[in-house]
Design a protein around this motif. Structure first.
Motif, mmCIF file in Angstrom:
data_model
loop_
_atom_site.group_PDB
_atom_site.id
_atom_site.type_symbol
_atom_site.label_atom_id
_atom_site.label_comp_id
_atom_site.label_asym_id
_atom_site.label_seq_id
_atom_site.Cartn_x
_atom_site.Cartn_y
_atom_site.Cartn_z
ATOM 1 N N SER A 1 -17.952 30.463 2.891
ATOM 2 C CA SER A 1 -17.606 30.380 1.477
ATOM 3 C C SER A 1 -16.420 29.451 1.255
ATOM 4 C CB SER A 1 -17.312 31.765 0.912
ATOM 5 O OG SER A 1 -16.312 32.402 1.660
ATOM 6 N N LEU A 2 -15.707 29.117 2.333
ATOM 7 C CA LEU A 2 -14.557 28.219 2.224
ATOM 8 C C LEU A 2 -14.371 27.471 3.536
ATOM 9 C CD1 LEU A 2 -12.034 27.314 0.519
ATOM 10 C CD2 LEU A 2 -10.786 29.143 1.684
ATOM 11 N N LEU A 3 -14.094 26.165 3.415
ATOM 12 C CA LEU A 3 -13.717 25.329 4.552
ATOM 13 C C LEU A 3 -12.279 24.903 4.335
ATOM 14 C CD1 LEU A 3 -14.205 23.551 7.091
ATOM 15 C CD2 LEU A 3 -15.082 21.789 5.532
ATOM 16 N N VAL A 4 -11.440 25.116 5.331
ATOM 17 C CA VAL A 4 -10.035 24.717 5.262
ATOM 18 C C VAL A 4 -9.797 23.623 6.291
ATOM 19 C CG1 VAL A 4 -7.636 25.487 5.519
ATOM 20 C CG2 VAL A 4 -9.343 27.032 4.521
ATOM 21 N N VAL A 5 -9.179 22.540 5.842
ATOM 22 C CA VAL A 5 -8.814 21.445 6.734
ATOM 23 C C VAL A 5 -7.392 21.025 6.422
ATOM 24 C CG1 VAL A 5 -11.150 20.552 7.140
ATOM 25 C CG2 VAL A 5 -9.859 19.744 5.176
ATOM 26 N N GLY A 6 -6.707 20.536 7.433
ATOM 27 C CA GLY A 6 -5.374 20.003 7.229
ATOM 28 C C GLY A 6 -5.461 18.543 6.826
ATOM 29 N N SER A 7 -4.353 18.031 6.333
ATOM 30 C CA SER A 7 -4.284 16.626 5.946
ATOM 31 C C SER A 7 -3.250 15.937 6.814
ATOM 32 C CB SER A 7 -3.881 16.508 4.474
ATOM 33 O OG SER A 7 -3.656 15.155 4.134
ATOM 34 N N HIS A 8 -3.630 14.774 7.352
ATOM 35 C CA HIS A 8 -2.687 14.003 8.156
ATOM 36 C C HIS A 8 -1.802 13.106 7.295
ATOM 37 C CE1 HIS A 8 -5.703 14.805 11.448
ATOM 38 N NE2 HIS A 8 -4.578 15.249 11.950
ATOM 39 N N ASN A 9 -2.064 13.065 5.996
ATOM 40 C CA ASN A 9 -1.287 12.246 5.066
ATOM 41 C C ASN A 9 -1.246 10.784 5.464
ATOM 42 O OD1 ASN A 9 -0.625 14.496 3.456
ATOM 43 N ND2 ASN A 9 1.078 15.012 4.804
ATOM 44 N N TYR A 10 -2.406 10.244 5.852
ATOM 45 C CA TYR A 10 -2.460 8.851 6.277
ATOM 46 C C TYR A 10 -2.233 7.868 5.143
ATOM 47 C CZ TYR A 10 -4.353 10.091 10.853
ATOM 48 O OH TYR A 10 -4.531 10.586 12.110
ATOM 49 N N GLY A 11 -2.568 8.229 3.934
ATOM 50 C CA GLY A 11 -2.499 7.286 2.828
ATOM 51 C C GLY A 11 -3.830 6.577 2.669
ATOM 52 N N VAL A 12 -3.938 5.791 1.607
ATOM 53 C CA VAL A 12 -5.219 5.188 1.239
ATOM 54 C C VAL A 12 -5.711 4.187 2.276
ATOM 55 C CG1 VAL A 12 -6.393 3.798 -0.498
ATOM 56 C CG2 VAL A 12 -4.756 5.533 -1.207
ATOM 57 N N VAL A 13 -4.864 3.234 2.674
ATOM 58 C CA VAL A 13 -5.316 2.170 3.575
ATOM 59 C C VAL A 13 -5.682 2.721 4.946
ATOM 60 C CG1 VAL A 13 -4.654 0.031 4.724
ATOM 61 C CG2 VAL A 13 -4.016 0.411 2.344
#
Length: 157
Positions: free
Chosen positions: A114-126
């Motif tokens: 019912s939910l998928l949790v993922v972290g963000s590496h904060n890479y930015g757009v490029v």
């Protein structure tokens, strides 16, 4: 029997373990049995990591595969220990070979999450465009709600 299945993707980064801790603090109480947590680590195929081919690759690929398996096992073991610290029950771990984007979406389907949790590496757009953001892909393709947990920036020194 657990009511809801939550899937979290983990890798060996602190961003990933921050997301796990955040999720445990916000979704699970001590000895909570109303949720089933599935921790998934996507192990890249050795050929996708190694930029050589030919006879030399035949000797290196098995060694690289063994290292990738160790990293995967170490990663899910650390995740299990964090769950134990938070007294979370109903935890399943998987190390699945493949591209992380597909592995996470497949895990959602397999476990009827019912939910998928993922972290963000904060890479930015490029950088995210070049590397391919797992969280962005999952947000668009997973057949459940997706929570992207961002790690707060470190204070400047």
């Amino acid at each position: 029997m657990a009511d809801k299945v939550l899937v979290i993707g983990v890798d060996e980064t602190e961003h990933s373990f921050y997301a796990l801790r955040w999720m445990l603090q916000h979704f699970f109480g001590p000895n909570d049995i109303s949720h089933n947590l599935v921790i998934v680590h996507a192990k890249p195929p050795p050929s996708s990591v190694l930029a050589i081919s030919g006879p030399a690759a035949e000797n290196v690929l098995p060694l690289l595969d063994e290292d990738l398996k160790k990293i995967g096992n170490r990663t899910v073991q650390r995740a299990k220990e964090i769950c134990i610290e938070h007294k979370v029950q109903n935890v399943t771990t998987e190390v699945v070979e493949g591209d992380a984007r597909n592995v996470m979406c497949d895990a959602v389907e397999k476990h009827h999450a019912s939910l998928l949790v993922v972290g963000s590496h904060n890479y930015g757009v490029v950088k995210g465009m070049n590397l391919g953001s797992v969280s962005a892909y999952c947000a668009h393709h997973a057949h459940c709600s997706v929570m992207i947990v961002k790690r707060p920036p470190k204070p400047m020194e």
